[in-house]
Enzyme design. Structure first.
Site, PDB file in Angstrom:
ATOM      1  NE  ARG A  55      -5.230  -8.244   7.948  1.00 19.94           N
ATOM      2  CZ  ARG A  55      -4.792  -7.122   8.424  1.00 19.94           C
ATOM      3  NH1 ARG A  55      -4.632  -6.074   7.468  1.00 19.94           N
ATOM      4  NH2 ARG A  55      -4.087  -7.030   9.484  1.00 19.94           N
ATOM      5  CD  GLU A 103      -7.957  -5.565   3.011  1.00 18.48           C
ATOM      6  OE1 GLU A 103      -7.114  -5.264   2.191  1.00 18.48           O
ATOM      7  OE2 GLU A 103      -8.194  -5.363   4.176  1.00 18.48           O
ATOM      8  NE  ARG A 114      -1.630   1.217   0.080  1.00 20.92           N
ATOM      9  CZ  ARG A 114      -1.800   2.088   0.811  1.00 20.92           C
ATOM     10  NH1 ARG A 114      -0.524   3.010   1.251  1.00 20.92           N
ATOM     11  NH2 ARG A 114      -2.932   2.596   1.311  1.00 20.92           N
ATOM     12  CG  HIS A 115      -4.069  -3.735  -0.790  1.00 22.19           C
ATOM     13  ND1 HIS A 115      -4.041  -2.399  -1.424  1.00 22.19           N
ATOM     14  CD2 HIS A 115      -4.424  -3.311   0.440  1.00 22.19           C
ATOM     15  CE1 HIS A 115      -4.462  -1.388  -0.632  1.00 22.19           C
ATOM     16  NE2 HIS A 115      -4.847  -2.289   0.659  1.00 22.19           N
ATOM     17  CD  GLU A 162      -1.333   1.533   7.623  1.00 22.15           C
ATOM     18  OE1 GLU A 162      -1.251   0.521   7.986  1.00 22.15           O
ATOM     19  OE2 GLU A 162      -2.329   1.693   6.780  1.00 22.15           O
ATOM     20  CB  SER A 167      -2.198   0.179  11.762  1.00 22.47           C
ATOM     21  OG  SER A 167      -3.183   0.714  12.303  1.00 22.47           O
ATOM     22  NE  ARG A 213       0.794  -2.400   2.480  1.00 18.22           N
ATOM     23  CZ  ARG A 213      -0.402  -1.723   2.845  1.00 18.22           C
ATOM     24  NH1 ARG A 213      -0.083  -0.716   3.556  1.00 18.22           N
ATOM     25  NH2 ARG A 213      -1.417  -1.996   2.206  1.00 18.22           N
TER      26      ARG A 213
END
Length: 556
Positions: free
Chosen positions: A319, A321, A327-328, A477, A480, A530
């Protein structure tokens, strides 16, 4: 002049005696001071050579007198293979028995000319070893053993004893190894970038380097630990965390295989950013561009269209991002699955709930020793709450929203379906649910369609909502998932509604799979890192990742 045939008679200055004789002072030759200096240097060199010879002779004599010369040093090539016992397997049952261990030197010190101590460490487990000068152990062996550099890997043979006083700094405090032999297998550098013992405590909250605690011990930051990850992995806590990570992957695969699921491996390089959005890494692929896949989602669905019914994968997910949160990550390990159903997507949702309850419950049972180790540094590691009845708590999105609103949280944007829950909202909802329902694991179902991807199936009864769900641990989370659209026309319409062109490059093969007919299916994607982080209550996902990758980190 022609050769007369008579023998050549050298001139006086050509004779060896003349060449060796010093020139007269003032005629360009060395001075008396220079000669004296040369004589002194010569005498000094002779004395140094004499001392070296004496020291060599003394060393040889000492070696000859060393009764333990074959009991220590570099491991001999002729050393017989001996059974090796793991340090963690040593117990009181072995008192007064001889064992051989292979471990690292955690610390070494000479107590006196006749006594030295080693702290040995294997995968975080420590035991004290003692070497004392008593036939056949020599003083030379004691001195050498006490001088071993930290982190050197050694093979030690000794007698297991009970110490007079428990060794509080050792993991095995009621055991002690009395050394009979010690050999170096691999020597460590004299200066390490950080000490393993200093990394055995949680990193400080601040990021400043060079901090000391109240006792003057260095506080090793998370950055320093990750820069020197191989050393950090040697701590008892890191060893335990990596076992938990291994356990999550193993339990996921175990459950999926028992359910009749097929283990697949999908491409991680794609010719287009086929899921839409800009959060993809572009790479050079020969003479054209390619992309690292954001998830195996489209490939999982193509497998379902290929009549594979039930598939799963454990693989990296990328990802792009620019998120530097706790947490990323830009690369993490995904636990993905996709499964057909007969009547309702809740068949798959219930399957996924049972999967997570199985993983989390079995972690508590199978890895209780590792959890106890981690709990010494991170107290939350042992208090993760699971549903008492063994079934996951499931709430609808709007029910979760109502709980937040009742607690005084402004949820106006979420009520208008403009945004998903913020991280702060997720955490607060997690705390509310823990207090009200006594669980740290729960599910939210029926998210608004506006915040879900194009391949998500809308709720037939109210298309404002979707047949989608998120899983949470400690209010954050971890997964998903949703029922996927399996009709090609509906899928194309959903893409257009999300601003995507069904005819753009990258979607052709995906949509073609649905034109052949595809059964109803649902699935999800879990983040292994996670799960480990939230199960153990670690403050940062990087501590639950072997070699983390984030916007700032590409090494080691």
């Amino acid at each position: 002049m022609a050769d007369s045939g008579l023998p050549h008679r050298p001139k006086p200055e050509e004779t060896p005696e003349a060449a060796a004789a010093p020139a007269a002072e003032g005629a360009g030759g060395p001075s008396k001071n220079a000669l004296k200096k040369a004589a002194k240097e010569k005498a000094k060199a002779e004395k140094a050579a004499q001392r070296a010879a004496q020291e060599k002779a003394q060393a040889a004599a000492q070696t000859a007198d060393d009764t333990a010369k074959d009991l220590y040093g570099k491991i001999p090539k002729t050393e017989d293979a001996v059974p090796v016992t793991r340090v963690k397997e040593l117990s009181e049952d072995l008192y007064e028995k001889e064992v051989t261990v292979v471990a690292r030197v955690d610390n070494a010190r000479v107590q006196s000319a006749k006594l030295a101590f080693l702290m040995l460490r294997e995968q975080g487990t420590k035991i004290q070893a003692v070497v004392a000068a008593a036939e056949p152990i020599s003083r030379q062996m004691v001195k050498w053993t006490g001088g071993l550099s930290v982190n050197t890997i050694v093979q030690v043979t000794g007698i297991v004893k009970k110490p007079g006083v428990p060794v509080s700094s050792a993991t095995l405090s009621n055991l002690e190894l009395h050394i009979r032999k010690v050999y170096v297998i691999a020597e460590a550098a004299q200066m390490l970038p950080m000490q393993v013992k200093d990394a055995e405590r949680p990193p400080p909250e601040g990021a400043d380097e060079g901090q000391l605690d109240s006792e003057g011990t260095p506080l090793v930051t998370l950055k320093t630990r990750l820069d020197n990850r191989v050393l950090d992995l040697q701590t008892e806590t890191s060893q335990a965390i990596t076992w938990i990570s291994s356990g999550v992957a193993q339990l996921f695969a175990e459950y999926m295989i028992k359910s009749g699921s097929r283990w697949i491996s999908t491409p991680k390089i794609a010719g287009a950013a086929s899921e839409g959005g800009s959060n993809v890494f572009e790479i050079k692929y020969f003479k054209r561009n390619a992309y690292l896949t954001q998830s195996p989602q489209l490939y999982k669905q193509m497998c379902i269209a290929g009549d594979m019914e039930n598939v799963f994968e454990i693989a990296p997910v990328f990802r792009a991002e620019d998120s530097n949160t706790h947490r990323h990550l830009t690369e993490f390990t995904g636990l993905d699955f996709e499964k057909t159903f007969r009547h309702h997507y809740h068949e798959v949702l219930e399957f996924a709930e049972d999967l997570l309850v199985f993983i989390l419950s079995e972690l508590k049972v199978r890895y209780k020793d590792q959890i106890a180790v981690i709990q010494k540094s991170y107290p939350k590691a042992g208090d993760f709450r699971l549903p008492k009845n063994g079934k996951a708590l499931r709430l609808k999105y709007m029910e979760g929203l109502a709980l937040l609103k009742e607690a005084g949280v402004d949820v106006s944007e979420q009520e208008r379906f403009e945004n998903d829950f913020t991280t702060a909202m997720e955490k607060q909802l997690g705390q509310i649910i823990r207090e009200k329902y006594d669980t740290d694991f729960y599910v939210l179902d029926k998210f608004p369609m506006s915040v879900r991807p194009f391949y998500t199936k809308a709720d037939p009864e109210d298309p404002t909502f979707s047949n989608s769900y998120d899983f949470f641990m400690r209010g954050e989370e971890i997964m998903s998932g949703a029922q996927r659209i399996n009709d090609v026309k509906e899928l194309e319409d959903s893409m257009r509604a999300k601003g995507l062109d069904p005819n753009q490059e990258g979607f052709e093969d995906y949509l073609s799979a649905f034109r052949q007919g595809c059964p109803p299916h649902a699935g999800g994607g879990l983040g292994l890192n996670r799960i480990v982080m939230f199960f153990l209550g670690l403050p940062n996902v990087r501590q639950a990742t072997l070699f983390p990758r984030d916007p700032q980190r590409l090494r080691p």
